[in-house]
Scaffold this motif. Sequence first.
Motif, PDB file in Angstrom:
ATOM      1  N   UNK A   1       1.641 -11.669  -5.814  1.00 12.41           N
ATOM      2  CA  UNK A   1       3.043 -11.499  -5.409  1.00 12.41           C
ATOM      3  C   UNK A   1       3.274 -12.309  -4.135  1.00 12.41           C
ATOM      4  N   UNK A   2       4.160 -13.310  -4.201  1.00 19.94           N
ATOM      5  CA  UNK A   2       4.407 -14.117  -3.001  1.00 19.94           C
ATOM      6  C   UNK A   2       5.283 -13.361  -1.993  1.00 19.94           C
ATOM      7  N   UNK A   3       5.305 -13.804  -0.759  1.00 20.07           N
ATOM      8  CA  UNK A   3       6.150 -13.235   0.301  1.00 20.07           C
ATOM      9  C   UNK A   3       5.935 -11.741   0.473  1.00 20.07           C
ATOM     10  N   UNK A   4       4.704 -11.298   0.307  1.00 18.67           N
ATOM     11  CA  UNK A   4       4.416  -9.876   0.415  1.00 18.67           C
ATOM     12  C   UNK A   4       3.223  -9.704   1.328  1.00 18.67           C
ATOM     13  N   UNK A   5       3.139  -8.558   1.983  1.00 21.10           N
ATOM     14  CA  UNK A   5       2.033  -8.352   2.918  1.00 21.10           C
ATOM     15  C   UNK A   5       1.368  -7.007   2.736  1.00 21.10           C
ATOM     16  N   UNK A   6       1.138  -6.596   1.531  1.00 24.55           N
ATOM     17  CA  UNK A   6       0.563  -5.268   1.282  1.00 24.55           C
ATOM     18  C   UNK A   6       1.363  -4.667   0.155  1.00 24.55           C
ATOM     19  N   UNK A   7       0.852  -4.845  -1.067  1.00 26.75           N
ATOM     20  CA  UNK A   7       1.665  -4.464  -2.220  1.00 26.75           C
ATOM     21  C   UNK A   7       1.447  -2.989  -2.540  1.00 26.75           C
ATOM     22  N   UNK A   8       2.186  -2.137  -1.824  1.00 33.67           N
ATOM     23  CA  UNK A   8       1.967  -0.699  -1.981  1.00 33.67           C
ATOM     24  C   UNK A   8       2.989  -0.049  -2.909  1.00 33.67           C
ATOM     25  N   UNK A   9       4.277  -0.374  -2.782  1.00 35.71           N
ATOM     26  CA  UNK A   9       5.288   0.294  -3.626  1.00 35.71           C
ATOM     27  C   UNK A   9       5.302  -0.383  -4.991  1.00 35.71           C
ATOM     28  N   UNK A  10       4.276  -0.106  -5.800  1.00 36.81           N
ATOM     29  CA  UNK A  10       4.007  -0.892  -6.985  1.00 36.81           C
ATOM     30  C   UNK A  10       2.992  -0.135  -7.838  1.00 36.81           C
ATOM     31  N   UNK A  11       2.968  -0.287  -9.180  1.00 33.36           N
ATOM     32  CA  UNK A  11       3.826  -1.127 -10.027  1.00 33.36           C
ATOM     33  C   UNK A  11       5.018  -0.354 -10.618  1.00 33.36           C
ATOM     34  N   UNK A  12       4.938   0.950 -10.868  1.00 35.57           N
ATOM     35  CA  UNK A  12       6.075   1.805 -11.228  1.00 35.57           C
ATOM     36  C   UNK A  12       7.079   1.155 -12.190  1.00 35.57           C
ATOM     37  N   UNK A  13       6.846   1.374 -13.456  1.00 39.63           N
ATOM     38  CA  UNK A  13       7.582   0.694 -14.523  1.00 39.63           C
ATOM     39  C   UNK A  13       9.002   1.215 -14.725  1.00 39.63           C
ATOM     40  N   UNK A  14       9.799   0.387 -15.363  1.00 40.42           N
ATOM     41  CA  UNK A  14      11.103   0.839 -15.861  1.00 40.42           C
ATOM     42  C   UNK A  14      10.884   1.475 -17.233  1.00 40.42           C
ATOM     43  N   UNK A  15      11.938   2.078 -17.814  1.00 40.70           N
ATOM     44  CA  UNK A  15      11.666   2.969 -18.949  1.00 40.70           C
ATOM     45  C   UNK A  15      11.287   2.258 -20.243  1.00 40.70           C
ATOM     46  N   UNK A  16      11.510   0.988 -20.367  1.00 37.28           N
ATOM     47  CA  UNK A  16      10.990   0.238 -21.515  1.00 37.28           C
ATOM     48  C   UNK A  16      10.039  -0.865 -21.062  1.00 37.28           C
TER      49      UNK A  16
ATOM     50  N   UNK B   1      10.544  -3.030 -18.959  1.00 32.50           N
ATOM     51  CA  UNK B   1      11.211  -4.321 -18.741  1.00 32.50           C
ATOM     52  C   UNK B   1      10.599  -5.001 -17.522  1.00 32.50           C
ATOM     53  N   UNK B   2      10.356  -4.162 -16.480  1.00 31.65           N
ATOM     54  CA  UNK B   2       9.798  -4.671 -15.232  1.00 31.65           C
ATOM     55  C   UNK B   2       8.757  -3.700 -14.698  1.00 31.65           C
ATOM     56  N   UNK B   3       7.794  -4.242 -13.981  1.00 27.68           N
ATOM     57  CA  UNK B   3       7.053  -3.458 -13.012  1.00 27.68           C
ATOM     58  C   UNK B   3       7.445  -4.044 -11.649  1.00 27.68           C
ATOM     59  N   UNK B   4       7.315  -3.257 -10.587  1.00 26.32           N
ATOM     60  CA  UNK B   4       7.870  -3.693  -9.309  1.00 26.32           C
ATOM     61  C   UNK B   4       6.781  -3.829  -8.255  1.00 26.32           C
ATOM     62  N   UNK B   5       7.139  -4.509  -7.163  1.00 25.85           N
ATOM     63  CA  UNK B   5       6.174  -4.757  -6.096  1.00 25.85           C
ATOM     64  C   UNK B   5       6.929  -4.862  -4.774  1.00 25.85           C
ATOM     65  N   UNK B   6       6.988  -3.759  -4.041  1.00 16.60           N
ATOM     66  CA  UNK B   6       7.637  -3.787  -2.724  1.00 16.60           C
ATOM     67  C   UNK B   6       6.579  -3.958  -1.651  1.00 16.60           C
ATOM     68  N   UNK B   7       6.891  -4.761  -0.659  1.00 14.91           N
ATOM     69  CA  UNK B   7       5.887  -5.035   0.371  1.00 14.91           C
ATOM     70  C   UNK B   7       5.814  -3.876   1.355  1.00 14.91           C
ATOM     71  N   UNK B   8       4.593  -3.409   1.622  1.00 18.55           N
ATOM     72  CA  UNK B   8       4.463  -2.341   2.604  1.00 18.55           C
ATOM     73  C   UNK B   8       4.543  -2.923   4.016  1.00 18.55           C
ATOM     74  N   UNK B   9       3.899  -4.051   4.218  1.00 21.53           N
ATOM     75  CA  UNK B   9       3.948  -4.695   5.534  1.00 21.53           C
ATOM     76  C   UNK B   9       4.902  -5.866   5.436  1.00 21.53           C
ATOM     77  N   UNK B  10       5.999  -5.796   6.176  1.00 24.99           N
ATOM     78  CA  UNK B  10       6.865  -6.964   6.210  1.00 24.99           C
ATOM     79  C   UNK B  10       6.144  -8.078   6.952  1.00 24.99           C
ATOM     80  N   UNK B  11       6.454  -9.309   6.557  1.00 25.31           N
ATOM     81  CA  UNK B  11       5.767 -10.471   7.137  1.00 25.31           C
ATOM     82  C   UNK B  11       6.810 -11.553   7.410  1.00 25.31           C
ATOM     83  N   UNK B  12       6.462 -12.543   8.244  1.00 28.83           N
ATOM     84  CA  UNK B  12       7.426 -13.624   8.485  1.00 28.83           C
ATOM     85  C   UNK B  12       7.867 -14.240   7.165  1.00 28.83           C
ATOM     86  N   UNK B  13       9.140 -14.532   7.068  1.00 28.77           N
ATOM     87  CA  UNK B  13       9.658 -15.125   5.849  1.00 28.77           C
ATOM     88  C   UNK B  13      10.393 -16.402   6.181  1.00 28.77           C
ATOM     89  N   UNK B  14       9.932 -17.581   5.661  1.00 30.42           N
ATOM     90  CA  UNK B  14       8.638 -17.745   4.998  1.00 30.42           C
ATOM     91  C   UNK B  14       7.494 -17.577   5.997  1.00 30.42           C
TER      92      UNK B  14
END
Lengths: 659, 193
Positions: A156-171, A173-186
């Motif tokens: 996962x690009x632009x992420x610094x600790x993929x903690x809020x993840x993967x937690x699927x949608x009901x079909x 469609x997606x799994x998700x990846x929220x960054x736990x540690x925010x990082x400089x962007x870019x």
Amino acid sequence: MKSSFLLKTIGGFALLLALSIFLSGCGKPTGTGGALSGDAASQVYVAPGQYDEFYMFASGGFSGQIGVYGLPSGRLLRVIPIFSVDPEKGYGYNEETKPMLNTSFGFVPWDDAHHPELSQTDGQTDGRWIFINGNNTPRIARVDLSTFETAEIIEIPNSGGNHSSPFTTENTEYVVAGTRFSVPYPQKDVAINTYAENFKGTLSFISVDKNTGRMDVAFQVLLPAFDYDLAHSGKGNSHGWTFFTSYNTEQSSTLMEVNASKNDKDYIAAVNWKKAEEYIKAGKGHDIPANYAHNVYDESTHMATSTMKKTVKVLIPSECPGLVYFLPTPKSPHGVDVDPTGEYIVGSGKLAADLTVHSFSKMQAAIEKKAFDGEVDGVPIIKYEEVVGGVVSKPGLGPLHTEFDGKGYGYTTFFISSEVVKWKLGTWEVVDRQPTFYSVGHLCIPGGDSKNPDGKYLIALNKITKDRYLPTGPELTQSAQLYDISGDKMKMILDFPTIGEPHYAQAIPASRIVERSKKFYKIEENKHPYRALGEKETKVERKGNDVHVYMTTIRSHFAPDNIEGIKVGDKVYFHVTNLEQDWDVPHGFAVQGATNAELLIMPGQTETLLWEPKREGVFPFYCTDFCSALHQEMQGYVRVSAANSSTPLKWGLNVKDPS
Amino acid sequence: MKSLPRLLMFIAALSLLGLFAFPMWSITLYAPQYPDGVTMYIWINKLSGSTEGTLQNINILNHYVGMKMIEPESIPELKYFPYVIYAMVALGLLVAIINKKNLFLVWTILLVVLCTVGIYDFYLWEYDYGHNLSADAPISIPGMAYQPPLIGRKILLNFTADSWPYIGGAFVAVSMLAGFLAWWLRRRMAPQA
């Protein structure tokens, strides 16, 4: 007289002393023993040869793996290597799986895996795949449940600790990846104390192909620099939304335990991903340069390939009205859990006295009438009173996670008070509480985060074990406790150790997996470039210093089993094809002097071990997996000559010629 | 009613085609490591197994005691037996068309004779596989032979072997019965005719 007073006094003291010794002997306060009722043993007893009712997949935490257990027995069935190398299976050591662990940082042999998430169809676990996040080097893996092998890993690009993840949608469609540690962007070289201005948090949506399971980073939502902690997607009416908790809305970057715990309320970010799809279609996504690995294992070639992806689509909320809303939620919410109907969104404010439950229908009404309390970086903040659906009052200390039984109850874990609390959705009353041993983190009810839970068992996944098992030195196993939740009161019926540190676990009725489980790979479907589909195809080829050995295994010999003409300094690739076509007949391959690991080759599979001989001599190789009555005879020799020698390349099986 | 014998003769001839749809015999091996058994099916024109790997697995097990590989390509019967069956079907249809009582019987007797020869041939193959053991066998037990039973159950070292006719075999039985019945009914009808 005097003496009798003295006697009485001494006697009194003695009595007091004896009493206090007796009292101190009583030891700990009662209620921590976890006494089992008489029939518990029979409830968890699965007779020899019988199958468990459920599979449970528990993350290995810092082991980087998934442990597969049977329920209700708690028996460990398999450890699936995912983010960490596993010499036992050759994973990450053989040439085929090395690319699975490739990242933008190069080969990373380890990760911290937290949340297994089963694929769903129509909100029900379907037994096709299980996803899990890698926290340290942000990644998501997909495991194929017909083989229990890791099939794909995406960074996962632009992420610094993929903690809020993967937690699927009901079909799925997606799994998700929220960054736990925010990082400089870019990502760039800036002072850490410029956190608020230079850092960003991203929430990524990874699309999953509904036929192949193939993942792709569909888009990222760029948000203020908070710590995005956990997530869950909506279902039913709230299908199309995903909710992410945040803490550190204070935007601190040091002594976080104090500085990120100051605000009365942090936020749950509610992302409308159907809206996001519209914005992407409308061309609102920015193509941002990035560099992240996408690794796919091909079951027909039995090989993984790693490709680097160079851009990612980013949506900016200020340009996309209606994409994200913030729901104020007290005190650094940890878990965010959506009930089976999709109406209630439970935010566990881990430092709060109460448990906050938001209402999806109230949220929609509030959005409709714009009941906002300002905004952050273009994200409207919905007024707390306008979104909160109910509060479970003083349920315990340190709420973390909630799962549901499908019968109208929520079950929330409390880390500090070390207990599971059962409460009723709608009335918000606490109906039962049971201690855990000790300090429970996640909990698992089979299907407990889906539309259709099997509310029969609950498993508490504990962080601290202390005195629960025989001591094993300073480092102790982690523990899980199984509760029967079929009645009004929860009843603990089993306590069992787990590998690594299980964070989350998910469980599924065994029937949804058993019938899909593969027994072996069909040899005629083997498309490995170095396969040998029969002993007639075995050979040894030299290309400069690279030597390729096309080898086969079948009970109980290797072909070839005598190899000569290898030289010091060669790179020898043993490509071993297991010709067996029977269930549970893997062969192993180990060679003296190998500095990597063994191969463990499933029937019909080809795997490759790289061997770089450093000395002259004759070195044995052998089968490591007790395969048959003549397993001990399953061995061979490889002769290594000096780098400048003229020993001809020769190989064979059943070699009779003594020259 | 009058045409029943002839109809039965048609059935007798066509039933033999069942041999191409179903195996005629099955041999199942049971051992502790094979709780579900390993089953080999014998067809008129091929060998198959309960899984695609069955034949290979049986050969792997057999090689420890020195039995020869079972290779369908090396069994000529699998090539010419189908032609014998085609011929019998054609002959049976011809007999039904000619519709002569005695020909019904002749055809049925011919079928019984061919079946007996076939089963004897099967026995010879079994005998050969069970007795003709390699001198290099890793496991060699003096006096031990591994011939599976012609029909029924037999214990061979750690294996229990079951050998029974299968669905295709039932079609042959139907064929014989129908042929015989066609002759018998026609004979009973004959005085009135």
